[in-house]
Write an enzyme that holds these catalytic residues in place. Structure first.
Site, PDB file in Angstrom:
ATOM      1  N   SER A  97       0.815  -1.215   0.000  1.00  0.00           N
ATOM      2  CA  SER A  97       0.000   0.000   0.000  1.00  0.00           C
ATOM      3  C   SER A  97       0.853   1.271   0.000  1.00  0.00           C
ATOM      4  O   SER A  97       1.649   1.461  -0.894  1.00  0.00           O
ATOM      5  CB  SER A  97      -0.962  -0.052   1.189  1.00  0.00           C
ATOM      6  OG  SER A  97      -1.957   0.913   1.048  1.00  0.00           O
ATOM      7  N   ASP A 240      -1.703   6.462  -3.905  1.00  0.00           N
ATOM      8  CA  ASP A 240      -0.638   5.663  -3.291  1.00  0.00           C
ATOM      9  C   ASP A 240      -0.297   4.507  -4.247  1.00  0.00           C
ATOM     10  O   ASP A 240      -0.957   4.333  -5.273  1.00  0.00           O
ATOM     11  CB  ASP A 240      -1.056   5.208  -1.877  1.00  0.00           C
ATOM     12  CG  ASP A 240      -2.159   4.178  -1.876  1.00  0.00           C
ATOM     13  OD1 ASP A 240      -2.964   4.160  -2.825  1.00  0.00           O
ATOM     14  OD2 ASP A 240      -2.232   3.376  -0.923  1.00  0.00           O
ATOM     15  N   ASP A 242      -0.832   1.376  -4.468  1.00  0.00           N
ATOM     16  CA  ASP A 242      -1.854   0.392  -4.884  1.00  0.00           C
ATOM     17  C   ASP A 242      -3.208   1.046  -5.177  1.00  0.00           C
ATOM     18  O   ASP A 242      -4.218   0.362  -5.352  1.00  0.00           O
ATOM     19  CB  ASP A 242      -1.975  -0.779  -3.900  1.00  0.00           C
ATOM     20  CG  ASP A 242      -2.641  -0.400  -2.591  1.00  0.00           C
ATOM     21  OD1 ASP A 242      -2.464   0.753  -2.152  1.00  0.00           O
ATOM     22  OD2 ASP A 242      -3.333  -1.259  -2.000  1.00  0.00           O
ATOM     23  N   ASP A 244      -5.633   2.914  -3.845  1.00  0.00           N
ATOM     24  CA  ASP A 244      -6.923   2.968  -3.139  1.00  0.00           C
ATOM     25  C   ASP A 244      -7.074   4.258  -2.344  1.00  0.00           C
ATOM     26  O   ASP A 244      -8.116   4.501  -1.746  1.00  0.00           O
ATOM     27  CB  ASP A 244      -7.167   1.725  -2.260  1.00  0.00           C
ATOM     28  CG  ASP A 244      -6.022   1.407  -1.338  1.00  0.00           C
ATOM     29  OD1 ASP A 244      -5.100   2.234  -1.211  1.00  0.00           O
ATOM     30  OD2 ASP A 244      -6.053   0.316  -0.722  1.00  0.00           O
TER      31      ASP A 244
HETATM   32 MG    MG Z   1      -3.238   1.669  -0.408  1.00  0.00          MG
END
Ligand code: MG
Length: 447
Positions: A97, A240, A242, A244
């Protein structure tokens, strides 16, 4: 030497120290057995350790009989959607993340395309002590590739019912997108182009060598702010690694803060679809003001997107999420999705005819103070037990730690799930007041 963190949301560690290929393989095997040895979708962000992690994870899954569908370098919401829309029994997103490049992690996805509900996740965690029951050679799983997961994700976003695509495209917005060399470079620019935007890409190459500290906080987005100013763009978006979490920079080149990604989305979506909204206990009370304007309620859950998503599903909520830039649009799915958030913001800009700063100015301003107390692990509970006495004059919410509800302020005190610290979050109408309350609270707790 770092410690491997094992929690209900997955496992996380520094690659080559606490997280090795061997460990990744073992946990993937456990997850495969937990998921009934069925088909598992695997995607990863752009980290340099991603291919090694992918091979270890795939090996663990196939060796317990799971068929693996490799969807490549993708965002976490893309993994979640690919699981939901297929006959897979689960998924693994290989990503740490917003953590820096030395970290990697596995996030476990349930059959319904959401993270494991906490009650199921603890059953998985307790199975980690079992011996892995590998299958024989003739039952080994198959590996296939699916190259269209990103395209399907973009299509789902483009089909959100309340987005007027012609209106958005006609505006030809100039947008700067900073994907911080994460997985976002492979989805966000394409989505924005499909929405008719003139796209200026920074840090789009998914190299996993992050151009700046990857958490999309204001202090890490100077390059994006400069680029928005230089190109005279309408808006800047940052995600970020990934993808989300979404942060927004206004047309003057100023970060408006991650809280506003959710607040603006709430305001636009509620103008289209009525219904109660859901957010966590630590997100801004501006959500209550927005909900009141539309005559709906705010449901507050424990911190963690699965808690928010689960509640949204239960009450059929039209919008929700977390104040860390985590926008949830149920028309796409019940999980945080930054590309969906971008489309919603552009829809709002197009329809209102206003600029980002004008829209942000319409939302009541509150200010956070955030601090933490580092204490001996044996004292954590004793400190938490003092809270009800100290704040006996106030209404308390004990859903997640203790939240003190005051007049135009709140204090949220909770133990960290992973470290011996107590977090103290405060929100009020001024920075000074929030900081004073935060400081005084900490003095009362440790004094
Ligand atoms: Mg994330």
């Amino acid at each position: 030497m770092s410690k491997l963190m094992v929690s209900v949301s997955g496992i996380r560690g520094i690659y080559g120290e606490s997280l090795t290929a061997e460990i990744a393989m073992k946990y993937a095997a456990h997850f495969g057995i937990f998921s009934g040895r069925g088909k598992i979708v695997v995607g990863r962000d752009s980290r340099t350790t991603g291919p090694a992690m992918f091979n270890a994870v795939t090996s663990g899954l196939m060796s317990v009989g799971c068929d693996v569908v490799d969807i490549g370098v993708v965002s976490t919401p893309t993994v979640l959607l690919a699981v939901e829309e297929s006959d897979a029994m689960g998924g693994i997103s290989i990503t740490a993340s917003h953590n820096s490049a030395e970290w990697n992690a596995m996030k476990f996805v349930a059959e319904n395309g959401m993270f494991l509900f906490p009650e199921n996740a603890s059953a998985l965690v307790s199975s980690f002590d079992n011996k892995v029951d590998y299958i024989c050679w003739d039952k080994i799983g198959k590996l296939t590739q699916d190259d269209n997961a990103i395209e399907r994700h973009i299509n789902k976003i483009m089909n959100i019912s309340y987005l007027n695509l012609n209106e958005i495209k006609a505006k030809k917005f100039k947008v700067v997108i900073d994907s911080v060399n994460g997985a976002g470079g492979l989805i966000s620019p394409q989505l924005l182009k499909d929405l008719g935007c003139e796209v200026i890409e920074i840090n789009s190459e998914p190299t996993g060598i992050f151009a700046h500290t990857p958490e999309p906080l204001n202090k890490n987005l100077k390059q994006l702010e400069e680029a928005v100013k230089e190109h005279k763009a309408d808006v800047g978006f940052a995600t970020d690694p990934d993808v989300d979490r979404l942060a927004i920079v206004d047309e003057n080149g100023n970060c408006i803060g991650e809280e506003f990604s959710l607040l603006l989305s709430e305001k636009f979506i509620l103008s289209k679809v009525k219904g109660d909204i859901v957010t966590n206990l630590s997100s801004s009370m501006a959500s209550e003001d927005i909900a009141a304007y539309f005559g709906v309620k705010v449901h507050r859950t424990k911190v963690g997107e699965i808690n928010v998503g689960k509640k949204m599903m239960e009450i059929n909520s039209p919008v929700g999420g977390e104040g860390n830039g985590g926008v949830i649009c149920p028309e796409v799915h019940f999980t945080r999705d930054a590309p969906a958030g971008m489309a919603v913001i552009l829809g709002y800009l197009a329809e209102s005819g206003k600029t980002v700063s004008e829209l942000a100015d319409q939302i009541p301003k509150y200010y956070f103070a955030k601090n933490k107390i580092k204490v001996d692990p044996s004292l954590l509970d004793a400190i938490m037990q003092k809270v009800p006495d100290i704040f006996s004059d106030y209404k308390l919410d004990t859903t997640d730690g203790i939240k003190i509800l005051g007049d135009k302020f709140w204090i949220h005190i909770r133990k960290s799930g992973t470290e011996p610290i107590i977090r103290v979050y405060v929100e009020s109408e001024t920075t000074e007041r929030s900081e004073t309350i935060c400081k005084e609270t900490i003095e009362k707790l440790v004094g």
